[in-house]
Design a protein around this motif. Structure first.
Motif, short mmCIF file in Angstrom:
data_model
loop_
_atom_site.label_atom_id
_atom_site.label_comp_id
_atom_site.label_asym_id
_atom_site.label_seq_id
_atom_site.Cartn_x
_atom_site.Cartn_y
_atom_site.Cartn_z
N SER A 56 -49.70 57.51 37.31
CA SER A 56 -50.20 56.37 38.08
C SER A 56 -49.15 55.88 39.07
CB SER A 56 -50.60 55.22 37.13
OG SER A 56 -51.63 55.63 36.25
N LEU A 57 -47.93 55.74 38.61
CA LEU A 57 -46.86 55.29 39.51
C LEU A 57 -46.59 56.33 40.60
CD1 LEU A 57 -44.30 53.68 37.02
CD2 LEU A 57 -46.17 52.60 38.27
N GLY A 58 -46.69 57.61 40.23
CA GLY A 58 -46.48 58.66 41.23
C GLY A 58 -47.54 58.66 42.30
N LEU A 59 -48.80 58.46 41.92
CA LEU A 59 -49.89 58.40 42.89
C LEU A 59 -49.74 57.17 43.78
CD1 LEU A 59 -52.55 59.70 43.82
CD2 LEU A 59 -53.75 58.26 42.16
N TRP A 60 -49.30 56.08 43.20
CA TRP A 60 -49.06 54.86 43.98
C TRP A 60 -47.96 55.10 45.01
CZ3 TRP A 60 -47.30 49.56 41.52
CH2 TRP A 60 -47.41 48.54 42.48
N ALA A 61 -46.92 55.80 44.62
CA ALA A 61 -45.80 56.06 45.53
C ALA A 61 -46.19 56.97 46.68
CB ALA A 61 -44.63 56.67 44.76
N GLU A 62 -47.19 57.84 46.47
CA GLU A 62 -47.61 58.75 47.54
C GLU A 62 -48.25 58.02 48.71
OE1 GLU A 62 -50.15 61.63 45.80
OE2 GLU A 62 -48.59 62.53 44.54
N GLY A 63 -48.86 56.87 48.44
CA GLY A 63 -49.44 56.08 49.51
C GLY A 63 -50.82 56.51 49.96
N THR A 64 -51.44 57.45 49.26
CA THR A 64 -52.79 57.90 49.63
C THR A 64 -53.84 57.07 48.91
OG1 THR A 64 -52.70 59.56 47.86
CG2 THR A 64 -51.98 60.24 50.06
N HIS A 65 -55.10 57.20 49.33
CA HIS A 65 -56.23 56.50 48.70
C HIS A 65 -55.99 54.99 48.65
CE1 HIS A 65 -57.63 60.45 47.56
NE2 HIS A 65 -56.53 60.67 46.88
N CYS A 66 -55.57 54.42 49.75
CA CYS A 66 -55.33 52.98 49.86
C CYS A 66 -54.17 52.51 48.99
CB CYS A 66 -56.59 52.17 49.49
SG CYS A 66 -58.01 52.48 50.54
N ALA A 67 -53.36 53.45 48.48
CA ALA A 67 -52.26 53.07 47.60
C ALA A 67 -51.26 52.17 48.29
CB ALA A 67 -51.56 54.32 47.07
N SER A 68 -51.07 52.36 49.58
CA SER A 68 -50.10 51.52 50.29
C SER A 68 -50.54 50.06 50.34
CB SER A 68 -49.90 52.05 51.71
OG SER A 68 -51.14 52.09 52.42
N SER A 69 -51.86 49.81 50.18
CA SER A 69 -52.38 48.44 50.19
C SER A 69 -52.37 47.80 48.82
CB SER A 69 -53.81 48.42 50.75
OG SER A 69 -53.85 48.95 52.05
N LEU A 70 -52.11 48.60 47.78
CA LEU A 70 -52.10 48.07 46.42
C LEU A 70 -50.81 47.29 46.20
CD1 LEU A 70 -53.39 47.95 43.58
CD2 LEU A 70 -52.13 50.05 43.03
N ALA A 71 -50.90 46.01 45.95
CA ALA A 71 -49.72 45.17 45.78
C ALA A 71 -49.97 44.10 44.73
CB ALA A 71 -49.32 44.53 47.11
N PRO A 72 -50.13 44.48 43.47
CA PRO A 72 -50.32 43.47 42.42
C PRO A 72 -49.06 42.64 42.24
CG PRO A 72 -50.01 45.65 41.45
CD PRO A 72 -50.13 45.85 42.93
N ASP A 73 -49.22 41.44 41.73
CA ASP A 73 -48.07 40.57 41.49
C ASP A 73 -47.30 41.01 40.26
OD1 ASP A 73 -48.41 38.10 43.47
OD2 ASP A 73 -50.39 38.72 42.76
N TYR A 74 -48.02 41.44 39.23
CA TYR A 74 -47.38 41.88 38.00
C TYR A 74 -47.99 43.21 37.56
CZ TYR A 74 -46.22 36.92 37.94
OH TYR A 74 -45.79 35.67 38.30
N VAL A 75 -47.13 44.17 37.25
CA VAL A 75 -47.56 45.46 36.70
C VAL A 75 -46.99 45.56 35.29
CG1 VAL A 75 -47.42 47.97 36.91
CG2 VAL A 75 -47.67 46.56 38.95
N VAL A 76 -47.88 45.62 34.30
CA VAL A 76 -47.47 45.66 32.90
C VAL A 76 -47.65 47.08 32.39
CG1 VAL A 76 -47.87 44.71 30.60
CG2 VAL A 76 -48.19 43.27 32.63
N LEU A 77 -46.55 47.70 31.97
CA LEU A 77 -46.56 49.07 31.46
C LEU A 77 -46.31 49.01 29.96
CD1 LEU A 77 -44.41 50.72 34.28
CD2 LEU A 77 -46.88 50.33 34.23
#
Length: 435
Positions: free
Chosen positions: A218-239
């Protein structure tokens, strides 16, 4: 290691060597290693270099960690249990306080079914339907394991929540295991969700056990920036982690820190594994300490240690695991994890003034004293909402918004009742169904 002492030993050893060498007495006091002893001398140099490594890492404390390591006190009276913190840093949260902390925010949670239980407990706490933390029934299950319309057993969903009700657009709801956790959280539907001043966004995706591989994806896909990932900006990410593996934790902490550089307003909370049947308090404590040390160098990456504290709750016989699952807790364990998360959010928010400055003021009807005055003013409301010296203030607020203001009742402690919402926000409230 005590870094200050390690540096002192190194300085003293090298200082004496240079002093002796300068006086021409090196051959007497510091003899040259003979054949067969050279490796010992080289190893001494290597050990001195290694001593300086943890000292450099400890020089960058994580401001958001605060006092999350405060020890919790577990108490048991007959068939009920409770927990509290001796210090003043960590505290309990009322439904209003919890919602006020999260309104306008986006919380993203990745983890196995234990994490899902925490998500459901948070939702019910916000709505005022969670058990009283000072009188939790031992082994009680007032909190459900699933909410079939939202948080299914092995699915993912992103919901807009208010104290009154939930909203679940089908586009962000992935029942069962139709979609991997990475795709369920890093997509345009979730990325475009925005909370209002009267709601917050709660996103959860099931990862299975162990959770670490799916979290890394999940973190890797977010880092790639595809599929609107660059717009994903939650305030808190709980792992929510499941393995007591320091190497895996270090990798996730570094991966989170790299994402934090792209999204500086996001705080990553890495939750250490809570007690599981068969685990020991000493083992969990060792991992908690290691996790805290690994997260400290990275600002905005918080290690939330739950292992030792939940182990002590088990030993105190306040916490209980489900009979059919070695990982799942009854109500007390779920509420404890929720309030530890809320404390982590509160400390992180206080450490970032810019985050608090962007939050709109709380609606006027949030104050507990106004709800108490409203209930106390009318005998029928007192009979309906109060029992045993305690009043359900959330239901009192709901009553005024839905019925009392239309009946001409007065809210608050003053002589007159202010409008429930301003004209500018009334339309938005009506469109969300909260009014």
């Amino acid at each position: 290691l005590d870094c200050s002492r390690a540096r002192l030993v190194k300085k003293s050893w090298l200082g004496s060597w240079h002093k002796n060498n300068a006086q021409g007495q090196a051959a007497k006091r510091v003899p040259r290693p003979r054949r067969g002893r050279g490796q010992r001398g080289m190893m001494g140099w290597r050990c001195i270099c290694l001593l300086s490594i943890p000292c450099a890492a400890a020089a960058a404390p994580n401001a958001t960690f605060g006092a999350l390591a405060d020890r919790v006190v577990w108490a048991r009276i007959n068939c009920t249990g409770s927990y509290d913190w001796p210090g003043s840093t960590l505290r309990h949260f009322t439904p209003v306080e919890a919602f006020d902390l999260l309104r306008g925010r986006h919380v993203l949670v990745l983890g196995n079914s234990v994490a899902r239980h925490v998500v459901i407990a948070l939702h019910l706490l916000i709505r005022g339907r969670a058990p009283e933390v000072h009188r939790i029934k031992m082994g009680g299950h007032a909190l459900p394991a699933v909410e079939s319309s939202v948080w299914e057993s092995h699915g993912a969903a992103s919901a807009e929540l208010t104290p009154k009700q939930k909203y679940v657009p089908n586009a962000c709801h992935h029942p069962n295991e139709n979609m991997a956790a990475a795709a369920a959280t890093v997509n345009c539907c979730v990325a475009r969700r925005k909370a209002s001043n009267y709601s917050f966004i709660l996103t959860y995706a099931f990862t299975a056990t162990p959770s670490e591989p799916q979290i890394r994806k999940s973190l890797g896909l977010w880092a790639e920036g595809t599929h609107c990932a660059s717009s994903l900006a939650p305030d808190y990410v709980v792992l929510c982690l499941t393995q007591t593996d320091v190497v895996a934790f270090r990798a996730l902490a570094r991966q989170s820190a790299a994402l934090r550089k792209r999204h500086p307003r996001t705080t990553f909370v890495l939750v250490t594994p809570p007690h599981v049947k068969g685990s020991t308090g000493l083992m969990l404590r060792a991992f908690d300490l290691a996790a805290v040390a690994e997260a400290k160098p990275f600002d905005g990456v918080v290690a939330l240690p739950l292992g030792e504290s939940t182990a002590r709750g088990i030993n105190a016989r306040v916490l209980k695991h489900d009979a059919d699952n070695d990982h799942h807790f009854a109500d007390a364990g779920r509420l404890f994890e929720v309030e530890m998360l809320l404390n982590a959010f509160s400390i992180a928010s206080a450490a970032e003034p810019d985050r608090a400055a962007t939050q709109e003021p709380a609606p006027w009807w949030f104050a507990d004293k106004d709800a108490r005055c409203y209930v106390g003013r009318y005998a029928d409301l007192t009979r309906h909402f109060c029992a045993g010296g305690r009043c359900d203030l959330q239901k009192a607020r709901d009553h005024y918004r839905e019925h009392g203001r239309h009946e001409g009742r007065k809210y608050g402690c003053g002589d007159s009742s202010p409008a429930i919402v301003s004209s500018a926000t009334s339309g938005r409230a009506n469109s969300n169904g909260t009014n």
